[in-house]
Structure formats: C-alpha cells, structure tokens
Design a protein around this motif. Structure first.
Motif, PDB file in Angstrom:
ATOM      1  N   GLY A 119       0.855  -1.190   0.000  1.00 19.39           N
ATOM      2  CA  GLY A 119       0.000   0.000   0.000  1.00 19.39           C
ATOM      3  C   GLY A 119       0.883   1.229   0.000  1.00 19.39           C
ATOM      4  O   GLY A 119       1.645   1.439   0.945  1.00 19.39           O
ATOM      5  N   ASP A 120       0.786   2.033  -1.054  1.00 15.68           N
ATOM      6  CA  ASP A 120       1.639   3.212  -1.148  1.00 15.68           C
ATOM      7  C   ASP A 120       1.223   4.263  -0.133  1.00 15.68           C
ATOM      8  O   ASP A 120       0.073   4.334   0.284  1.00 15.68           O
ATOM      9  CB  ASP A 120       1.553   3.806  -2.551  1.00 15.68           C
ATOM     10  CG  ASP A 120       2.281   2.934  -3.566  1.00 15.68           C
ATOM     11  OD1 ASP A 120       3.130   2.124  -3.148  1.00 15.68           O
ATOM     12  OD2 ASP A 120       1.991   3.064  -4.763  1.00 15.68           O
ATOM     13  N   ILE A 121       2.185   5.103   0.235  1.00  7.44           N
ATOM     14  CA  ILE A 121       1.907   6.127   1.230  1.00  7.44           C
ATOM     15  C   ILE A 121       1.204   7.328   0.610  1.00  7.44           C
ATOM     16  O   ILE A 121       0.258   7.849   1.164  1.00  7.44           O
ATOM     17  CB  ILE A 121       3.210   6.527   1.954  1.00  7.44           C
ATOM     18  CG1 ILE A 121       3.656   5.347   2.824  1.00  7.44           C
ATOM     19  CG2 ILE A 121       3.001   7.770   2.795  1.00  7.44           C
ATOM     20  CD1 ILE A 121       4.938   5.569   3.555  1.00  7.44           C
ATOM     21  N   GLY A 122       1.640   7.748  -0.568  1.00  7.61           N
ATOM     22  CA  GLY A 122       0.977   8.860  -1.237  1.00  7.61           C
ATOM     23  C   GLY A 122       1.119  10.170  -0.484  1.00  7.61           C
ATOM     24  O   GLY A 122       1.982  10.325   0.382  1.00  7.61           O
ATOM     25  N   LYS A 123       0.250  11.116  -0.803  1.00  7.32           N
ATOM     26  CA  LYS A 123       0.355  12.446  -0.198  1.00  7.32           C
ATOM     27  C   LYS A 123      -0.435  12.530   1.115  1.00  7.32           C
ATOM     28  O   LYS A 123      -1.331  11.741   1.355  1.00  7.32           O
ATOM     29  CB  LYS A 123      -0.191  13.488  -1.177  1.00  7.32           C
ATOM     30  CG  LYS A 123       0.639  13.533  -2.449  1.00  7.32           C
ATOM     31  CD  LYS A 123       0.442  14.816  -3.209  1.00  7.32           C
ATOM     32  CE  LYS A 123       1.474  14.871  -4.336  1.00  7.32           C
ATOM     33  NZ  LYS A 123       1.426  16.101  -5.098  1.00  7.32           N
ATOM     34  N   GLY A 124      -0.091  13.518   1.908  1.00 10.09           N
ATOM     35  CA  GLY A 124      -0.836  13.751   3.139  1.00 10.09           C
ATOM     36  C   GLY A 124      -0.434  12.774   4.229  1.00 10.09           C
ATOM     37  O   GLY A 124       0.669  12.227   4.245  1.00 10.09           O
ATOM     38  N   ASP A 125      -1.350  12.535   5.140  1.00 12.34           N
ATOM     39  CA  ASP A 125      -1.096  11.681   6.295  1.00 12.34           C
ATOM     40  C   ASP A 125      -0.850  10.234   5.844  1.00 12.34           C
ATOM     41  O   ASP A 125      -1.699   9.639   5.191  1.00 12.34           O
ATOM     42  CB  ASP A 125      -2.321  11.742   7.211  1.00 12.34           C
ATOM     43  CG  ASP A 125      -2.066  11.061   8.548  1.00 12.34           C
ATOM     44  OD1 ASP A 125      -1.271  10.113   8.598  1.00 12.34           O
ATOM     45  OD2 ASP A 125      -2.670  11.490   9.540  1.00 12.34           O
ATOM     46  N   PRO A 126       0.313   9.651   6.195  1.00 11.33           N
ATOM     47  CA  PRO A 126       0.600   8.271   5.769  1.00 11.33           C
ATOM     48  C   PRO A 126      -0.455   7.274   6.246  1.00 11.33           C
ATOM     49  O   PRO A 126      -0.648   6.238   5.619  1.00 11.33           O
ATOM     50  CB  PRO A 126       1.957   7.975   6.424  1.00 11.33           C
ATOM     51  CG  PRO A 126       2.577   9.300   6.677  1.00 11.33           C
ATOM     52  CD  PRO A 126       1.438  10.248   6.940  1.00 11.33           C
TER      53      PRO A 126
END
Lengths: 247, 247
Positions: free
Chosen positions: A82-89
């Motif tokens: 699951g990628d972390i991406g933007k904002g809150d991990p």
C-alpha cells in the motif's frame, strides 16, 4: 478478535476487492520475518514483489540476505503493501498479509512463468534474476488485515486473496502472446483501461500481466491493477471482455 | 556474519550519517512485531514515527491495534524506514532497526516533550493523540542494518543511532521557544538550510525539531534532516552554529 469491536468492520466484497487491488498493484513490500539466530526477533526489510497467476505473491531474493536466511529457518512471514501517497501516511489504505513462504526451485514447472511475469513487472531485475544466489519464493496467504484508513479495519482469509478459476493454466500459457498482441496491435487500449478504471492519468500505459482476475498495467514506475468484476472461467472469455472494457 | 563477506561493507562514518538521516527524516515506518497469540508469527504494519531528543524513535499507537497488543506481550520489534522514491524501489537506501519497545506513561517526565515534538512533526495527530487508547512507545535501537542500495550493506550498533550529549536536556527545555523564534523572526532560514544541505527544493520550509545532533525541517508532506557535523555540547553553541549554517 472480540476485543476489537470498535475498529473491526464486517468483511465485504468491497474490502476484498480493495485488498486484492492493493496486493496486486504493489511493486515492493515490507517483508517481516524472524531473524535467524536471534531467537525469533522480528526483522523487516524491503523486497520487490510479483504475483503468480493464482494470486500468490512472489518475491525474488538473494540467499545472501537476512530475509532469505530467515525464511529458510522459519517460513512464516508478513507482507505490508500500500503506497503512502500524499498527506497523512495513515490515511492511505494498506494491507498486511500473513504468509507461508516456499522456495521455487529453478526446475519447478512454474519457474519459467514466474520469471517471465516478474521481468515484465520489474524489467531491471534482468540484471540479477539469473544470479545463482537469487531465487523466487511463493508466499501463500494464510490471512490478512486490511486497514482502509482510520477506523476502517477488516480481517480477511488467505483465500480472499487467491484467484480460483479452471482457466488459470490456459491463460498462463497464452499470457505473453496476448500481452504482446494487445501492446502492439491495440496500443491505446492499456491507457484507456487505466484511465477509465484505475483513476490514473498519463499516456503510454502498457499491459504487463493478464490473469483470470484482472490486468496489470504499467507506466514507468507506476503499476495499476484492473480487477475484473467476475473471474474468467475460460480463455475464450478474455477477448470479448477486453473489447467490452474498451467501451 | 562471516557468511556474508560479499555484501557487507565495513561500517564507516558516512554509513552512520546516512542511517541517522534516514531514521530521523522518516514520517512513517513499517513496524514488524510478533503477532500476539499466534506463536510468534511476524506481523508488519505501518505507523507514524517521531524521534526523541536522544535519537530514540518513538511511535504513537492505539492499544486496539495488533501491533500494540503484540508489543505488550513481547517488546521486540523492527522498524523499516527509507522512502521508495522514483525508479527501482531497491535502488533507494533503507534502514532496518531492531528495537526494544517501552511504553511511555502519561505521567512520565518525557511525555509532554514527546507529545510536543510529535505534534510539530505530525500536526494531524492532534485529532487522536489524547485519546485514552493511544500511547507513545520509545523504541530503543539494539542494532541496525543499512542497505545503501545494491551491494552497499552495513551493520550498525544501536548506539550508532543515539544522540549523546550533555546538552540534551537543556536543548529540550528551550526547543519550542527556539523553533518559534527561528520560524517567525528568521523565516527564510529553514528554507535556506534545507536547500543548501538537504538537496531539497521549494520555499516555505519550517523548522519542526532541534536537538543536539541536528535540525528537522518540514514542508507539507516532506520532512528533511540536517545532521550537524558535530553534536552540540552546550546550548550556547546552537545560535552561532545556526548563524554559520546560514552562510
């Protein structure tokens, strides 16, 4: 798990689909094993992952590494994708999969197919995939834990992550040819699929995997998974489905 | 570890600095624990992390979660940090840290300081940081394994990741005021530090942590670590150093 009434939700098809999509669109994972010679101390490292045609996650690892030596001593392991991406991990969905690892020997009849699938997903692995210290392990899911974001936790069975179909072997046998055909003769299809069904942008997407449950789609570092609504039951269903998805 | 002569390199100061920077600039980590009630099955999940003023990594976790229940039963755990970035996920450096976890009770004299540091790094955690089921754990490093990219593996001692200085307590006592002063009266300094020393771009960086070994710098989702060349030995060394780094 009655001690967790406030966080666990009842597992439904939407959760299963999210879990499968997370696992099948992951390029790498955090792999937890039991550190060899350390009395079961947990040890987490990063590995590339692929997916076999029956949905089983696959890793390619060197027997010089701690995680491989660990799996040789105790085959229990845990994958986090699951990628972390933007904002809150913690706002991004992620999946923990508890697995039993099994080495795939070079003479195993799935080895050539795994190698081919893995290289389509990770072309740079060609540099070391045939080194004598590298080997594939299939990580058979035992159970899994999906965190879909704050307050959205689900437990899954290992079977929820597997692909079950009488067409698996036949599809595997024609996968490479079908991919080559689609990517060369219908070069725009992968981009259309990805933009339509995977919330992705960009041109130049290609298909890098076809199995009974869906398509793997790649563009540079990006990997997306298009899960079919229904698992294919025979090879003959593939072409009409691809035409229908094209719209 | 004599069985790994071909991959392990001799640990040097550059490797230690890279390891410290990876750990101290991580917003989240994969945390591996031993699954409670499952006879030591490894279990990996994602947590936010912070760093205490002595360099000890800190997690904020709910006691409803599997990882917290696991740590209550067996405090051994493993952290994986290091962003994946672009290209091959294995080309990017990452660090595995083997730790012993210890819960920080609310009445502990470090609790208020930890809470403040953690919130400066993760402002959105304010939503739940004071929930009764949430608690901090300090994860004291026992040893670590740095993978600086293909063929660049190093073993580290737990002490390599700690900050040792007689100035730690005094710096902690004035940290909030110093950060407020820098971010309001010298608002361009953080951006200048980050661009000069952390290979970062963008304007509007702020300081979100000051300790004896360096600065934590934040911009939106990004977190960077500026490690000082020498650990501060007294609070009085901070101001001249910040002036010198400004250039």
């Amino acid at each position: 798990m009655s001690e967790k009434p406030s966080v666990l939700r009842e597992t439904n098809d939407e959760a299963r689909r999210l879990a499968r999509t997370l696992l099948r669109s992951a390029r790498s994972a955090a792999l937890a094993v039991l550190e060899p010679g350390e009395n079961g101390f947990p040890f987490v490292s990063r590995t590339l992952i692929g997916i076999d045609t029956d949905g089983t996650p696959v890793i390619l690892v060197s027997n010089l590494s701690t995680h491989t030596q660990a799996l040789a001593a105790d085959n229990r392991c845990s994958l986090l994708v699951g990628d972390i991406g933007k904002g809150d991990p913690l706002a991004h969905p992620r999946l923990t999969v508890q697995c039993a690892a099994e080495k795939v020997e070079r003479e195993h009849d799935r080895h050539a197919g795994l190698r081919e699938r893995f290289l389509r997903r990770h072309p740079k692995a060609e540099l070391y995939i045939d080194f004598p210290d590298f080997a594939f392990f299939r990580l058979t899911p035992q159970r899994a834990s999906l965190n879909g974001g704050f307050g959205r936790a689900y437990l899954l069975d290992g079977d929820d992550l597997l692909i079950v179909s009488p067409a698996i072997a036949d599809l595997a046998a024609m996968e490479s040819r079908a991919i080559e055909h689609m990517n060369s003769d219908h070069a725009d299809a992968a981009t259309r699929y990805t933009q339509t069904f995977c919330k992705a942008t960009g041109d130049g997407w290609t298909i890098c995997g076809i199995d009974a449950a869906g398509l793997d789609l790649a563009l540079g570092d990006q990997l997306k998974r298009l899960e079919f609504n229904e698992t294919l039951q025979s090879v003959s269903e593939l072409r009409p489905l691809l035409v229908r998805l094209y719209g």
